[in-house]
Design a protein around this motif. Structure first.
Motif, PDB file in Angstrom:
ATOM      1  N   GLN A  21      47.218  14.233   7.026  1.00  0.00           N
ATOM      2  CA  GLN A  21      46.826  14.242   8.439  1.00  0.00           C
ATOM      3  C   GLN A  21      46.832  15.654   9.019  1.00  0.00           C
ATOM      4  N   VAL A  22      47.557  16.554   8.357  1.00  0.00           N
ATOM      5  CA  VAL A  22      47.552  17.953   8.784  1.00  0.00           C
ATOM      6  C   VAL A  22      46.156  18.553   8.629  1.00  0.00           C
ATOM      7  N   CYS A  23      45.338  17.941   7.771  1.00  0.00           N
ATOM      8  CA  CYS A  23      43.958  18.411   7.577  1.00  0.00           C
ATOM      9  C   CYS A  23      43.185  18.466   8.893  1.00  0.00           C
ATOM     10  N   ALA A  24      43.563  17.593   9.830  1.00  0.00           N
ATOM     11  CA  ALA A  24      42.851  17.536  11.114  1.00  0.00           C
ATOM     12  C   ALA A  24      42.829  18.889  11.818  1.00  0.00           C
ATOM     13  N   PHE A  25      43.891  19.681  11.615  1.00  0.00           N
ATOM     14  CA  PHE A  25      43.962  20.991  12.266  1.00  0.00           C
ATOM     15  C   PHE A  25      42.985  21.994  11.653  1.00  0.00           C
ATOM     16  N   GLY A  26      42.406  21.651  10.512  1.00  0.00           N
ATOM     17  CA  GLY A  26      41.451  22.555   9.875  1.00  0.00           C
ATOM     18  C   GLY A  26      40.036  22.398  10.390  1.00  0.00           C
ATOM     19  N   VAL A  27      39.778  21.356  11.203  1.00  0.00           N
ATOM     20  CA  VAL A  27      38.442  21.145  11.772  1.00  0.00           C
ATOM     21  C   VAL A  27      38.281  22.052  12.986  1.00  0.00           C
ATOM     22  N   LEU A  28      37.440  23.067  12.854  1.00  0.00           N
ATOM     23  CA  LEU A  28      37.293  24.064  13.910  1.00  0.00           C
ATOM     24  C   LEU A  28      36.209  23.710  14.923  1.00  0.00           C
ATOM     25  N   GLU A  29      35.198  22.925  14.508  1.00  0.00           N
ATOM     26  CA  GLU A  29      34.106  22.583  15.412  1.00  0.00           C
ATOM     27  C   GLU A  29      34.586  21.664  16.540  1.00  0.00           C
ATOM     28  N   LYS A  30      34.103  21.903  17.722  1.00  0.00           N
ATOM     29  CA  LYS A  30      34.479  21.083  18.878  1.00  0.00           C
ATOM     30  C   LYS A  30      33.676  19.783  18.890  1.00  0.00           C
ATOM     31  N   GLY A  31      34.294  18.755  19.436  1.00  0.00           N
ATOM     32  CA  GLY A  31      33.611  17.484  19.596  1.00  0.00           C
ATOM     33  C   GLY A  31      33.658  16.571  18.392  1.00  0.00           C
ATOM     34  N   LEU A  32      34.253  17.007  17.305  1.00  0.00           N
ATOM     35  CA  LEU A  32      34.334  16.163  16.110  1.00  0.00           C
ATOM     36  C   LEU A  32      35.635  15.360  16.109  1.00  0.00           C
ATOM     37  N   ASP A  33      35.607  14.240  15.414  1.00  0.00           N
ATOM     38  CA  ASP A  33      36.783  13.370  15.345  1.00  0.00           C
ATOM     39  C   ASP A  33      37.717  13.873  14.239  1.00  0.00           C
ATOM     40  N   ARG A  34      38.702  14.674  14.623  1.00  0.00           N
ATOM     41  CA  ARG A  34      39.616  15.263  13.641  1.00  0.00           C
ATOM     42  C   ARG A  34      40.449  14.206  12.917  1.00  0.00           C
ATOM     43  N   PHE A  35      40.830  13.147  13.645  1.00  0.00           N
ATOM     44  CA  PHE A  35      41.646  12.087  13.050  1.00  0.00           C
ATOM     45  C   PHE A  35      40.887  11.391  11.923  1.00  0.00           C
ATOM     46  N   ALA A  36      39.572  11.229  12.092  1.00  0.00           N
ATOM     47  CA  ALA A  36      38.752  10.600  11.056  1.00  0.00           C
ATOM     48  C   ALA A  36      38.767  11.434   9.780  1.00  0.00           C
ATOM     49  N   VAL A  37      38.760  12.758   9.937  1.00  0.00           N
ATOM     50  CA  VAL A  37      38.812  13.651   8.778  1.00  0.00           C
ATOM     51  C   VAL A  37      40.146  13.482   8.047  1.00  0.00           C
ATOM     52  N   GLY A  38      41.247  13.433   8.806  1.00  0.00           N
ATOM     53  CA  GLY A  38      42.565  13.253   8.199  1.00  0.00           C
ATOM     54  C   GLY A  38      42.660  11.945   7.441  1.00  0.00           C
ATOM     55  N   LEU A  39      42.118  10.866   8.008  1.00  0.00           N
ATOM     56  CA  LEU A  39      42.158   9.558   7.341  1.00  0.00           C
ATOM     57  C   LEU A  39      41.311   9.562   6.071  1.00  0.00           C
ATOM     58  N   GLY A  40      40.169  10.249   6.132  1.00  0.00           N
ATOM     59  CA  GLY A  40      39.282  10.296   4.976  1.00  0.00           C
ATOM     60  C   GLY A  40      39.857  11.036   3.794  1.00  0.00           C
TER      61      GLY A  40
END
Length: 399
Positions: free
Chosen positions: A322-341
């Motif tokens: 879930q720490v991966c979410a902090f690596g998403v730099l673009e605004k407006g994206l669902d960071r939590f979805a990235v962490g779950l994936g």
């Protein structure tokens, strides 16, 4: 043995698919069942755990699996996935690694430090195939979140293999009486990275020559034989310099570009290497997963300490990604979805656990049978929970 294993793998895979789970879980599950029939008074399959012939076939399976993963990975695309994917991947490797290390150290304080580190390594790599299948089924592969997830999963597979190579090298040095000073660690890191980068660079130049020479050969199966020779040759070279053979097999897959074997492909009805290797992997890879399942001893889970290790390790594996979410730099994206994936460990975690159960440190397996069972538990849970979580998050936010 092969009759039983292949039939059991097919039945297990079918059952898993019918309940919308990855096929690999079915293969692993029947292996666990076969290996624990002793609990019901049937001890016939116990020899599967130690049979040398099955072990060799299993090793071939995992080498072919990583070769296939390498074939499906495009270096150029990895370079274009963007800084977010790279940052997501790095965070998704570092955090689970140290969390897994900490959990192993807490539950087995008397085990060697390198054994703790190996458990951490088993938590690093995301199974790109499982997440990719879910995103494809949802029709979300083209979303920005999906591209970051898939790009990061590929990169952290590479980083995970490097971590595996480094720790395996350190274990090898320790067994030879070497001191694990900073210089030794730096050498192992440089040799691991150097092999990967050098093999990709040189292989990109030498593989066209190999295929050009192969075009002079007559008969059937020239493309297949040449490709496998490169695969096993790279696996051998990796092993000779102290790395895991699967690192070499993965690298071999990376360097085999379709452009290089165009003429041979045309002679084989335009068949690609992926197409030619598929029948082999469909036979050997299930053997690997069934044997991995056979090695799980369910009776050990009667010990509350082992159950605690399995549960906490699984929690660390999920939270770490879930720490991966902090690596998403673009605004407006669902960071939590990235962490779950990024949660599922799948086949890569099993490969790490399997290697750890065979590596010896001071005459004992780096990953003992109880820890091995806990890692397999973690792999099963993270693989099962990801599809519904990813589906829920993408449908809720519309991707």
């Amino acid at each position: 043995s092969l009759t039983i294993i292949l039939l059991a793998a097919r039945v297990g895979g079918d059952l898993a698919i019918r309940v919308h789970l990855p096929e690999v879980l079915g293969e692993l599950g029947v292996g666990v069942l076969l290996g624990n029939l002793t609990l019901f008074g049937v001890g016939y399959f116990d020899y599967f755990r130690h049979d040398e012939a099955l072990e060799i076939l299993s090793e071939l399976g995992v080498i072919l699996l990583l070769f296939e993963v390498g074939l499906e990975t495009n270096v150029a695309e990895m370079m274009k996935v963007g800084f977010s994917s790279l940052l997501v991947a790095v965070l998704g490797v570092i955090t689970p690694f140290f969390l897994g290390w900490g959990v192993a150290a807490f539950f087995a304080p008397d085990a060697p430090v390198l054994a703790h580190a190996f458990v951490g390594a088993a938590l690093t790599a995301t199974s790109v195939g499982i997440t990719a299948r879910v995103l494809k089924d949802l029709g979300k592969v083209q979303t920005s979140e999906a591209k970051i997830i898939l790009g990061a999963a590929v990169i952290d597979d590479v980083l995970g293999l490097l971590v595996l190579a480094i720790i395996s090298g350190m274990i090898g040095a320790a067994n030879e009486g070497g001191t694990l000073d900073v210089g030794s660690i730096v050498y192992i890191v440089l040799s691991s990275v150097g092999f990967l980068v050098g093999a990709i660079y040189l292989g990109g130049h030498l593989s066209p020559i190999a295929f050009k020479v192969a075009t002079c050969l007559q008969g059937h199966g020239v493309l297949m034989a040449t490709s496998l020779a490169i695969c096993f040759g790279m696996a051998f070279l990796a092993a000779k310099i102290g790395l895991a053979p699967i690192v070499g097999a993965f690298t071999a897959g990376l360097i085999l570009d379709a452009v290089h074997y165009k003429e041979l492909s045309e002679r084989n009805d335009h068949a690609t290497i992926e197409h030619l290797v598929a029948p082999l992997t469909s036979v050997f890879v299930p053997i690997f997963f069934v044997i991995m399942g056979v090695k799980v001893n369910i009776s050990e889970f009667l010990d509350p300490g082992i159950i605690g290790l399995a549960v906490v390790l699984t929690f660390a594996a999920i939270v770490g990604k879930q720490v991966c979410a902090f690596g998403v730099l673009e605004k407006g994206l669902d960071r939590f979805a990235v962490g779950l994936g990024m949660i599922p460990r799948g086949e890569v975690g099993l490969i790490f656990a399997g290697i750890g159960s065979k590596l010896l440190l001071d005459g004992k397996p780096v990953v003992d049978s109880a820890t091995y069972g806990a890692v397999v538990f973690m792999v099963i849970v993270t693989t099962m929970v990801t599809p519904p979580l990813v589906k829920w998050r993408f449908q809720k936010h519309g991707g």
